[in-house]
Design a protein around this motif. Structure first.
Motif, PDB file in Angstrom:
ATOM      1  N   ILE A  99     -18.531 103.300  15.287  1.00  0.00           N
ATOM      2  CA  ILE A  99     -18.601 103.774  13.907  1.00  0.00           C
ATOM      3  C   ILE A  99     -19.445 102.832  13.053  1.00  0.00           C
ATOM      4  O   ILE A  99     -20.252 103.273  12.223  1.00  0.00           O
ATOM      5  N   ARG A 100     -19.290 101.529  13.234  1.00  0.00           N
ATOM      6  CA  ARG A 100     -20.101 100.573  12.478  1.00  0.00           C
ATOM      7  C   ARG A 100     -21.583 100.768  12.766  1.00  0.00           C
ATOM      8  O   ARG A 100     -22.424 100.781  11.850  1.00  0.00           O
ATOM      9  N   ALA A 141     -15.147 107.768  -0.988  1.00  0.00           N
ATOM     10  CA  ALA A 141     -16.199 106.758  -1.077  1.00  0.00           C
ATOM     11  C   ALA A 141     -17.601 107.353  -1.047  1.00  0.00           C
ATOM     12  O   ALA A 141     -18.580 106.632  -1.221  1.00  0.00           O
ATOM     13  N   SER A 142     -17.704 108.664  -0.836  1.00  0.00           N
ATOM     14  CA  SER A 142     -19.025 109.293  -0.730  1.00  0.00           C
ATOM     15  C   SER A 142     -19.520 109.785  -2.079  1.00  0.00           C
ATOM     16  O   SER A 142     -18.742 110.295  -2.889  1.00  0.00           O
ATOM     17  N   THR A 194     -12.725 106.660   6.406  1.00  0.00           N
ATOM     18  CA  THR A 194     -12.069 105.479   5.854  1.00  0.00           C
ATOM     19  C   THR A 194     -12.870 104.202   6.090  1.00  0.00           C
ATOM     20  O   THR A 194     -12.551 103.155   5.516  1.00  0.00           O
ATOM     21  N   SER A 195     -13.907 104.275   6.920  1.00  0.00           N
ATOM     22  CA  SER A 195     -14.756 103.111   7.189  1.00  0.00           C
ATOM     23  C   SER A 195     -15.910 102.984   6.204  1.00  0.00           C
ATOM     24  O   SER A 195     -16.618 101.973   6.220  1.00  0.00           O
ATOM     25  N   LEU A 196     -16.106 103.977   5.353  1.00  0.00           N
ATOM     26  CA  LEU A 196     -17.259 103.948   4.446  1.00  0.00           C
ATOM     27  C   LEU A 196     -17.245 102.762   3.483  1.00  0.00           C
ATOM     28  O   LEU A 196     -18.286 102.122   3.292  1.00  0.00           O
ATOM     29  N   ASN A 201     -20.289  97.371   2.477  1.00  0.00           N
ATOM     30  CA  ASN A 201     -20.346  95.928   2.257  1.00  0.00           C
ATOM     31  C   ASN A 201     -21.074  95.182   3.366  1.00  0.00           C
ATOM     32  O   ASN A 201     -21.228  93.966   3.292  1.00  0.00           O
ATOM     33  N   ASP A 202     -21.493  95.902   4.388  1.00  0.00           N
ATOM     34  CA  ASP A 202     -22.039  95.239   5.579  1.00  0.00           C
ATOM     35  C   ASP A 202     -23.535  94.948   5.499  1.00  0.00           C
ATOM     36  O   ASP A 202     -24.107  94.446   6.447  1.00  0.00           O
ATOM     37  N   TYR A 203     -24.164  95.263   4.395  1.00  0.00           N
ATOM     38  CA  TYR A 203     -25.619  95.189   4.369  1.00  0.00           C
ATOM     39  C   TYR A 203     -26.164  94.054   3.516  1.00  0.00           C
ATOM     40  O   TYR A 203     -27.363  93.865   3.430  1.00  0.00           O
TER      41      TYR A 203
END
Length: 269
Positions: A99-100, A141-142, A194-196, A201-203
């Protein structure tokens, strides 16, 4: 994550819509993508990293050279649609990794929007969901979907689950429903939704906002011949993206292997 076919340069996905099937009840997402690929004569333009999936290979459609792999990307010149076809499930211990990586590819590719296609388990269908077999769900979150899609989505019921209280709980205060409801039979749909926030924050951009609109089309289904369910999802995607598909074409593999030829009626008198 993405590797183009050897004969092409990396495509530009900016301003295109990604259709992504989720391994789920009845495989309706994969079947709907089969119909999209066949009806629009889409071509394989690349592959996604399938190291997190159950390894599998098979023959390609219509006797084309090479083999089919677990995670392939289809499109064609002048088409605003990109379709992923997933042919095997994600390994249980690799779901978070998958998913990541998938969300990272979606964001860095600058897709205009993403449509998830998933089946839901009909045996878990409640009375409140008897109005229609097809629902839509957008994660909190979208961002809102493009205006061209919003008008069509507004005509489809939103998937809502009312949380039941534990046995013996007589309190009158309503319980707070989860941000993303449980979706029985829909595979990784809920986990992806739920991972959005985490993916945003990963960028290292300093922004905690997910920027690509994502919506799921959810279809109640049993296991079996799910061509009708796939056709319903195709019809909605056709309207959402104004693809103007006039004649739905089934892939040859459906008739040669997946479903086979029809039974001879004379066998049953």
């Amino acid at each position: 994550m993405f590797t183009p076919v050897a004969s092409s340069s990396p495509p530009a996905f900016s301003k295109q819509t990604l259709v992504l099937p989720i391994i789920s009840k009845g495989n309706v997402g994969q079947l709907a993508c089969d119909l999209l690929i066949a009806s629009l004569s889409l071509e394989r333009i690349g592959f996604l990293d399938a190291s997190a999936l159950v390894p599998v290979v098979g023959a390609r459609e219509n006797g084309a050279k090479g083999v089919s792999t677990p995670l392939e990307v289809f499109s064609k010149s002048g088409c605003k649609l990109v379709v992923v076809q997933q042919r095997s499930p994600v390994l249980k211990s690799h779901k978070t990794q998958f998913i990541r990586s998938l969300l990272s590819w979606i964001r860095t590719s600058a897709f205009e929007s993403v449509i998830l296609l998933a089946g839901m388990d009909t045996t878990n269908r409640s009375d409140a969901h008897m109005h229609t077999p097809t629902y839509t769900l957008t994660p909190p979150a979208s961002p809102s979907p493009p205006a061209s899609m919003a008008s069509v989505l507004s005509m489809i019921e939103t998937y809502i689950v009312k949380e039941s209280k534990p046995f013996g709980d007589d309190s009158s205060a309503p319980s707070d429903p989860p941000a993303v409801p449980l979706i029985p039979g829909a595979g990784l749909t809920r986990r992806l939704f739920t991972s959005l926030p985490e993916a945003a924050n990963d960028y290292g951009t300093g922004s905690a906002t997910w920027s690509v609109p994502i919506v799921a089309l959810l279809q109640y289904a049993f296991e079996g011949d799910n061509r009708g369910d796939a056709g319903m999802l195709l019809a909605i995607v056709n309207k959402l993206l104004d693809l103007q598909i006039q004649a739905v074409k089934e892939p040859e593999s459906w008739h040669r292997g997946l479903y086979g030829s029809a039974h001879d009626g004379s066998l049953f008198g």
